[in-house]
Design a protein around this motif. Structure first.
Motif, PDB file in Angstrom:
ATOM      1  N   PRO A   9       0.851  -1.193   0.000  1.00  0.00           N
ATOM      2  CA  PRO A   9       0.000   0.000   0.000  1.00  0.00           C
ATOM      3  C   PRO A   9       0.891   1.248   0.000  1.00  0.00           C
ATOM      4  O   PRO A   9       1.675   1.439   0.931  1.00  0.00           O
ATOM      5  CB  PRO A   9      -0.792  -0.123   1.313  1.00  0.00           C
ATOM      6  CG  PRO A   9      -0.557  -1.534   1.783  1.00  0.00           C
ATOM      7  CD  PRO A   9       0.782  -1.928   1.263  1.00  0.00           C
ATOM      8  N   LEU A 110      -5.949   1.683   5.487  1.00  0.00           N
ATOM      9  CA  LEU A 110      -5.091   0.564   5.086  1.00  0.00           C
ATOM     10  C   LEU A 110      -5.910  -0.644   4.615  1.00  0.00           C
ATOM     11  O   LEU A 110      -5.576  -1.289   3.617  1.00  0.00           O
ATOM     12  CB  LEU A 110      -4.192   0.168   6.276  1.00  0.00           C
ATOM     13  CG  LEU A 110      -3.310  -1.057   6.080  1.00  0.00           C
ATOM     14  CD1 LEU A 110      -2.303  -0.849   4.951  1.00  0.00           C
ATOM     15  CD2 LEU A 110      -2.578  -1.403   7.380  1.00  0.00           C
ATOM     16  N   LEU A 130       4.426  -2.994   4.563  1.00  0.00           N
ATOM     17  CA  LEU A 130       4.311  -1.542   4.732  1.00  0.00           C
ATOM     18  C   LEU A 130       5.732  -0.988   4.774  1.00  0.00           C
ATOM     19  O   LEU A 130       6.513  -1.324   5.679  1.00  0.00           O
ATOM     20  CB  LEU A 130       3.562  -1.203   6.020  1.00  0.00           C
ATOM     21  CG  LEU A 130       2.197  -1.881   6.219  1.00  0.00           C
ATOM     22  CD1 LEU A 130       1.536  -1.372   7.505  1.00  0.00           C
ATOM     23  CD2 LEU A 130       1.280  -1.647   5.030  1.00  0.00           C
ATOM     24  N   GLY A 205       4.474  -3.789  10.096  1.00  0.00           N
ATOM     25  CA  GLY A 205       3.972  -3.868   8.720  1.00  0.00           C
ATOM     26  C   GLY A 205       4.435  -5.011   7.842  1.00  0.00           C
ATOM     27  O   GLY A 205       4.898  -4.806   6.717  1.00  0.00           O
TER      28      GLY A 205
END
Ligand code: G1P
Length: 288
Positions: A9, A110, A130, A205
């Motif tokens: 993302p 998210l 992440l 993440g």
């Protein structure tokens, strides 16, 4: 089934780093000489990931260019015999088509960003990375996790202990049964106040998720901060399937935070012998 796909993302605005991120994606901020997103992509490729899925937003063109070939630059460096630099700018992704972009057209959180990748991921377990969480380790953390996934065959996320006053910045787990590398997750809550936090074990993440997660992400239920949260979907998932927290070997730097980002720069620079030699005496001098 093997983990072949990884979702990154990268649609966030990066407001914490303004003005640096006014015209540049926050994922392109550099630690020493590489953008933080490149560390995450290299980690995924080292773990055997075959398809990189970026969930982007507007203003992320520099990121797309970074992972593409720049033939003009490559030609110039070759003509000047800059072999090392040439190697460093050649695209990491040697095969065309193993990088896919999709857009998160609204900043809904998210969980929503990951949901945007549902059709590209399809019906197989996948990884999420992440880039803000930069992890220095001997064995890439995603590789450690994939090995654990092969044993457990269940969704999991990397976890680490945080200080009790920091729980409001993370997804926090309620730990259940513990084994050597993992802890079964009994429940999860996104960004709880310290008084409400079920532990000080925070999600970091790196995730491996079964495709069932898309069912819960697709319900569009808003959670902490009015956003669609991955943590909330995982909390639902664990009522149906086991979910584990993975205790990784490595040191994590929070590059979404100014202090964490500076620390990452120092730590990664000191890993390079040529920089260590120059920096160490000067850092010592500054601290005296
Ligand atoms: C996200 C997740 C959170 C997790 C964190 C790890 O939060 O929502 O559960 O603990 O990443 O870095 P964010 O940092 O995007 O606010």
């Amino acid at each position: 089934m093997r983990i072949r796909k990884a979702v990154f993302p990268v649609a966030g605005l990066g407001t914490r780093f303004l003005p640096a991120t006014k015209a540049m994606p926050k994922e392109m901020l550099t630690v020493v000489d590489k953008p933080i997103i490149q560390y995450a992509v290299e980690e995924a490729l080292a773990a055997g990931i075959e398809q990189i899925i970026f969930v982007t937003g507007s203003g992320k063109g520099a990121l797309e260019d970074h992972f593409d070939s720049d033939l003009e630059l490559e030609k110039t460096l070759a003509e000047r015999n800059k072999t090392d630099l040439l190697k460093s700018v050649k695209s990491l992704l040697h095969t065309s088509g193993n990088i896919v972009y999709t857009r998160q057209s609204e900043p809904l959180g998210l969980g929503h960003a990951i949901w945007c990748a549902r059709d590209i991921v399809g019906d197989e377990p996948f990884a999420v990375l992440l880039a803000d969480d930069l992890i220095r380790s001997e064995v890439p953390v995603l590789h450690q996790m994939i090995q654990e996934f092969e044993r457990l065959r269940a969704s999991m996320m990397a976890i680490t202990e945080v200080s009790p006053e920091e729980t409001g910045r993370y997804g926090i787990i309620e730990p259940g049964e513990t084994s050597v590398g993992s802890v079964r997750v009994k429940s999860m809550v996104e960004k709880p106040d310290p008084q409400q936090a079920p532990s000080n074990l925070a999600a970091i993440g790196r995730y491996i998720l079964t495709p069932r997660i898309f069912e819960y992400l697709g319900r569009n239920e808003k959670g902490a901060g009015g956003e669609i949260q991955l943590t909330d979907a995982m909390e639902k998932l664990l009522e149906e399937q086991p979910v584990f927290g993975f205790k990784f070997d490595g040191k994590r730097y929070d590059c979404g935070d100014k202090a964490g980002f500076q620390l990452a720069n120092v730590a990664f620079a000191l890993d390079r012998p040529e920089l260590r030699e120059v920096l160490l005496p000067k850092l010592k001098e500054m601290l005296c």
